[in-house]
Design an enzyme around this catalytic site. Structure first.
Site, mmCIF file in Angstrom:
data_model
loop_
_atom_site.group_PDB
_atom_site.id
_atom_site.type_symbol
_atom_site.label_atom_id
_atom_site.label_comp_id
_atom_site.label_asym_id
_atom_site.label_seq_id
_atom_site.Cartn_x
_atom_site.Cartn_y
_atom_site.Cartn_z
ATOM 1 N N TYR A 1 7.795 12.524 1.141
ATOM 2 C CA TYR A 1 6.506 11.868 0.859
ATOM 3 C C TYR A 1 6.698 10.387 0.492
ATOM 4 C CZ TYR A 1 4.701 16.690 0.493
ATOM 5 O OH TYR A 1 4.372 18.007 0.735
ATOM 6 N N HIS B 1 12.090 22.234 2.841
ATOM 7 C CA HIS B 1 10.738 21.805 3.237
ATOM 8 C C HIS B 1 10.257 22.507 4.514
ATOM 9 C CE1 HIS B 1 7.829 18.196 2.737
ATOM 10 N NE2 HIS B 1 7.200 19.232 3.250
#
Ligand SMILES: NC(=O)c1ccc[n+]([C@@H]2O[C@H](COP(=O)([O-])OP(=O)(O)OC[C@H]3O[C@@H](n4cnc5c(N)ncnc54)[C@H](OP(=O)(O)O)[C@@H]3O)[C@@H](O)[C@H]2O)c1
Length: 272
Positions: A47, A105
């Site tokens: 992110y 992830h």
């Protein structure tokens, strides 16, 4: 804040999603969320905003021990040496000595899962992560992860909202005591304008977004809504003072559709 317990972890049922909360907004929203009572932050190295989240975390005045921090290792960094570097980078960004939960992830079919989970277990043994888990794993991948991991898998974080039926993955996770964390729990904002959710919400004095979150919580999920607006933080957390009836749960179930995903990644493995 209610918690879901899995393999020794106590995960607050509502967390703050942090994707796209970059710059000053990221720091401010994180700080305000913690001040308002959020105790769970959902982060990821990819992110690119862990520094800002860390800034907000430290400015909030809430003790580190009271906050459940999740971060994720990118699918490109799942080979053991890269994984270790990624985890240490996340900790440096967040300015913490460990995270509560470290997730893969996305699965990467080019890197053996056993090697990745071995490296995740090492991070746990060495004190960088208190628990480990997975994200974007389907039913078969769940089973494989449980088989090859020396450490328990605490959660599988998956896309889940009223437009997507995830009952099969939830059932598979239940079998292994894996908690399910629902990402995009308000379908990236689409649930907010939904007529069915809005009309159900009116009966309870709640918004369509709150109905979406409550529906997930009643299905046993942890939810991590994201907002960039301080005034929406409380709304997204105020979902514990009402209970959807079985009829209303069924009406929300009926919103799911085969093409209901809001997230698509070209290289992701085949889904059930
Ligand atoms: N593991 C993974 O692969 C994965 C993938 C995607 C997401 N995630 C995680 O899950 C979190 C949540 O998913 P998401 O951010 O994609 O989507 P989301 O939380 O379902 O939706 C966020 C959107 O909804 C709007 N919103 C939020 N609360 C609202 C409210 N009360 N009223 C009206 N609009 C509202 C936000 O706009 P405003 O900012 O204007 O409020 C934003 O546009 C992410 O932030 C991330 O932490 C993980």
């Amino acid at each position: 804040m209610d918690v879901i317990k899995a393999h020794g972890a106590s995960v607050p049922v509502v967390g703050l999603g942090t994707w796209q909360l970059n710059g000053a907004v990221g720091a401010r929203i994180t700080e305000q969320a913690l001040r308002l009572g959020y105790r769970h932050l959902d982060c990821a190295l990819i992110y690119g905003n862990e520094k800002e989240v860390g800034e907000g975390l430290h400015a909030s005045g809430v003790k580190r021990e009271e906050i459940f921090i999740t971060t994720k290792v990118p699918h490109t960094e799942l080979a053991p040496p890269a994984l270790e570097r990624a985890v240490k980078q996340s900790l440096k960004n967040l300015r913490v000595s460990d995270v509560n939960l470290l997730l893969i992830h996305w699965p990467n079919p080019h890197i053996p899962l056993a090697e990745t989970l071995g490296a995740m277990a090492k991070m746990k043994r060495e004190g960088y992560a208190r628990h480990i888990g997975i994200s974007n794993f389907n039913r078969c991948a769940d089973r494989e992860a449980v088989k090859v991991s020396s450490e328990p898998i605490v959660t599988n974080q998956i896309e889940w909202h009223p437009y997507l039926d995830e009952s099969k993955v939830k059932g598979a996770c239940d079998k292994h005591g894996i908690a399910v964390t629902a990402y995009c729990p308000i379908a990236r904002g689409r649930a907010v304008g939904d007529e069915v959710l809005t009309s159900i919400g009116k009966k309870y004095g709640k918004s369509a977004g709150q109905v979406s979150l409550r529906w997930l919580v009643q299905k046993g999920a942890i939810v991590i809504p994201r907002t960039s607006k301080v005034e929406r933080l409380s709304e997204n957390m105020s979902i514990f003072d009402f209970q959807l009836s079985p009829q209303d749960m069924a009406a929300v179930d009926a919103l799911s559709k085969p093409a209901g995903r809001v997230v698509s990644v070209g290289w992701a493995p085949n889904w059930d």
